[in-house]
Design a protein around this motif. Structure first.
Motif, PDB file in Angstrom:
ATOM      1  N   TYR B 104       1.848 -19.561   2.102  1.00  0.00           N
ATOM      2  CA  TYR B 104       2.723 -18.888   1.532  1.00  0.00           C
ATOM      3  C   TYR B 104       2.913 -18.422  -0.120  1.00  0.00           C
ATOM      4  CZ  TYR B 104       6.879 -16.320   0.598  1.00  0.00           C
ATOM      5  OH  TYR B 104       8.326 -16.518   0.206  1.00  0.00           O
ATOM      6  N   THR B 109       1.075 -13.154  -1.166  1.00  0.00           N
ATOM      7  CA  THR B 109      -0.398 -13.878   0.022  1.00  0.00           C
ATOM      8  C   THR B 109      -1.219 -13.313   0.703  1.00  0.00           C
ATOM      9  OG1 THR B 109       2.123 -14.594   1.024  1.00  0.00           O
ATOM     10  CG2 THR B 109       0.189 -14.974   3.211  1.00  0.00           C
ATOM     11  N   ALA B 133      -1.966 -10.232   5.991  1.00  0.00           N
ATOM     12  CA  ALA B 133      -0.299 -10.457   5.616  1.00  0.00           C
ATOM     13  C   ALA B 133       0.416  -9.820   6.552  1.00  0.00           C
ATOM     14  CB  ALA B 133      -0.408 -10.815   4.522  1.00  0.00           C
ATOM     15  N   CYS B 276       4.825  -8.776   2.430  1.00  0.00           N
ATOM     16  CA  CYS B 276       3.679  -9.026   1.915  1.00  0.00           C
ATOM     17  C   CYS B 276       2.345  -8.079   2.549  1.00  0.00           C
ATOM     18  CB  CYS B 276       3.667 -10.480   3.221  1.00  0.00           C
ATOM     19  SG  CYS B 276       3.898 -11.532   2.782  1.00  0.00           S
TER      20      CYS B 276
END
Lengths: 331, 331
Positions: B104, B109, B133, B276
């Motif tokens: 995380y 990420t 991600a 992400c």
């Protein structure tokens, strides 16, 4: 079996280990072993999320104090927690100025962080890393289940989230060696009861331990203790049954941190402890000390995580679980 | 500056890269570059969380198909997403049978996963790793802000979460090399506006790029492109101002994936893309192809993450941010 399934780390040792816990944990059977306690569940803060971050912050400072180091001597922080977006870890690490890798492995996070830290150090990418994880009973109850003020009843298979955190300072020196590790694969056997996470995680623990035995040729007799993170009493029974069904002797040295941290008879904890902070605090505060005192020489620590969230549980999706293992040895 | 701040990986290359996105992203300026799209925001599932997991699942399968590999050939999956407890990633990886590390790092990420995967491969701990991600506009809006059905108005500095995912298959062969990396440290400059995450993350991006330049002696002229993850238009302006104030020439090759993926004039995206999945899909789908075509030789990709959650924002806590950098090169 992939030949690279077993991770060998090289010369990676625990330089220091520290655990901080809450009141209930300090009153359990191993309460005297923890390095710091706070009987205030708010840890002096105004909300439970901040309380968890403060607990982690204090514990990291205590670790550095014990090791005679500062954040400036530390190359890497690797950790995580159970809060949405892992804010306890991020807020605790925010003032350190140390490069930071955040992990999410549910309750497997502590051993996941030890594996990652050991690979970074063992391969010479850094000299020191702090590996840590945390959980807090009040922040977890509110987030996963109900605010405590509702007074909800809990089922017999449910577990109590440990208010606690543990941190290891890894480096090239120390008396306890990170011998080897195995990264878990996700196992989903269809368990949908979010109040029985021990059952979901038991399947992952058994899978990882079986793979570990197969890849190394080791058995339970090579370890003084094989310890899972937080299967609790229910999950531990299921895991033992699964080993027996497959004809694997898991012996009498198969324990669980969630069973060690509380006294089921004396404390209202149902199936035992759970949460990232369970194995983190029990290993860093208790098992590490037993290893330093030479009462345990070889420990296989298997942290188990249930990779659900509230939405997935409410929508009836089954619970994927994962378990990561590390062999700690006293040379 | 710690001598180990720059991570050298050894022989680590991108074997294959694949990106899958949603409808809005497919209609943006680089829409034709993405490997797969789905105009159904549910990706054939019944809720947005499952939709995101399905998008990731398809993308991983597409990656393996493109590389002519299977999960059985893969040593490690490393990834994460923005959902509470990262369930998109866990549910997508659940059937793979591949050892799994969950991360995380908010929107950092993707590069965090590339750094970790490169350390595992470069040090010989594994032969191949899939680093990935994802994010999804609808699951992120519901979780971080309001269900879309409320029709809430968004502020000019807010960004649109990208519905998209990107994955890289890393190994010892390929034409694009993972040259070096730098792990970010958490920066918290007191920004409390959760609708202006570009401002919070700009500080972290500038910190990491400055540290990267200082540790390597490189400057902007060593790169064809220095690209941040998702600062958006607002955050990009702030970052440029910060560099100018410090007398650092960041040049004209300083871009942002959140500015590339949408057309601000034509699409209702306010300050640009975020999530992400933004840098994950733009790098894996677009920049990787430009590198393969030799239109870019050296790219410094800096993924930026805002480490808040809804509780921390509602309680007025400021936003800690982190940025991780990787230098991709075409040899």
């Amino acid at each position: 079996m992939n030949s690279k399934a077993i991770l060998k780390f090289g010369n990676v040792y625990i330089g220091a280990a520290v655990a901080t816990v809450g009141k209930t944990e300090s009153e359990g059977p191993i309460g005297d072993y923890f390095d710091a306690i706070d009987t205030d569940e708010y840890f002096g803060k105004k909300d439970f999320e901040e309380a968890e971050a403060e607990m982690v912050r204090r514990n990291l400072n205590l670790l550095l104090g014990k090791a005679g180091k500062s954040f400036a001597d530390t190359d890497l922080l690797i950790g995580g927690d159970l809060l949405n977006q892992c804010t306890a870890t991020a807020f605790a690490a925010a003032e350190s100025g140390v490069p930071y890798l955040g992990l999410y492995g549910a309750c497997s996070t502590f051993i996941e962080s030890v594996i990652c830290g050991s690979v970074f150090i063992g391969s010479g990418r850094c000299d020191s890393a702090i590996c840590f994880a945390s959980s807090h009973f009040c922040s977890a109850e509110r987030q996963y289940r109900f605010p405590l003020e509702y007074g909800s009843l809990r089922t017999p298979t449910s577990q109590r989230t440990v208010t606690g955190t543990g941190a290891l300072l890894l480096g090239n020196q120390g008396s306890i060696r990170i011998e080897s590790g195995m990264i878990g694969r996700i196992i989903n056997k269809g368990v949908t009861d979010a109040n029985n996470m021990g059952a979901a995680m038991a399947c992952a623990a058994v899978d990882t331990i079986k793979r570990y035995f197969a890849a190394t040729g080791k058995t339970q007799s090579d370890f003084d203790l094989i310890v899972t993170g937080d299967l609790g009493f229910e999950g531990n029974d299921i895991a033992k049954d699964m080993f027996a069904l497959e004809g694997i002797d898991i012996g009498n040295n198969f324990g669980d941190c969630g069973m060690m941290i509380y006294d089921r008879e004396r404390q209202d904890v149902h199936s035992g402890g759970s949460g990232c902070g369970c194995i983190a605090s029990v290993f860093s505060g208790y098992l590490y000390k037993l290893m330093c005192e030479n009462r345990l020489k070889n420990v296989l620590a298997v942290a188990t995580g249930a990779l659900l969230n509230t939405n997935s549980a409410l929508r009836g999706h089954s619970i994927p679980a994962v378990a990561h293992a590390v062999h700690f040895s006293r040379g």
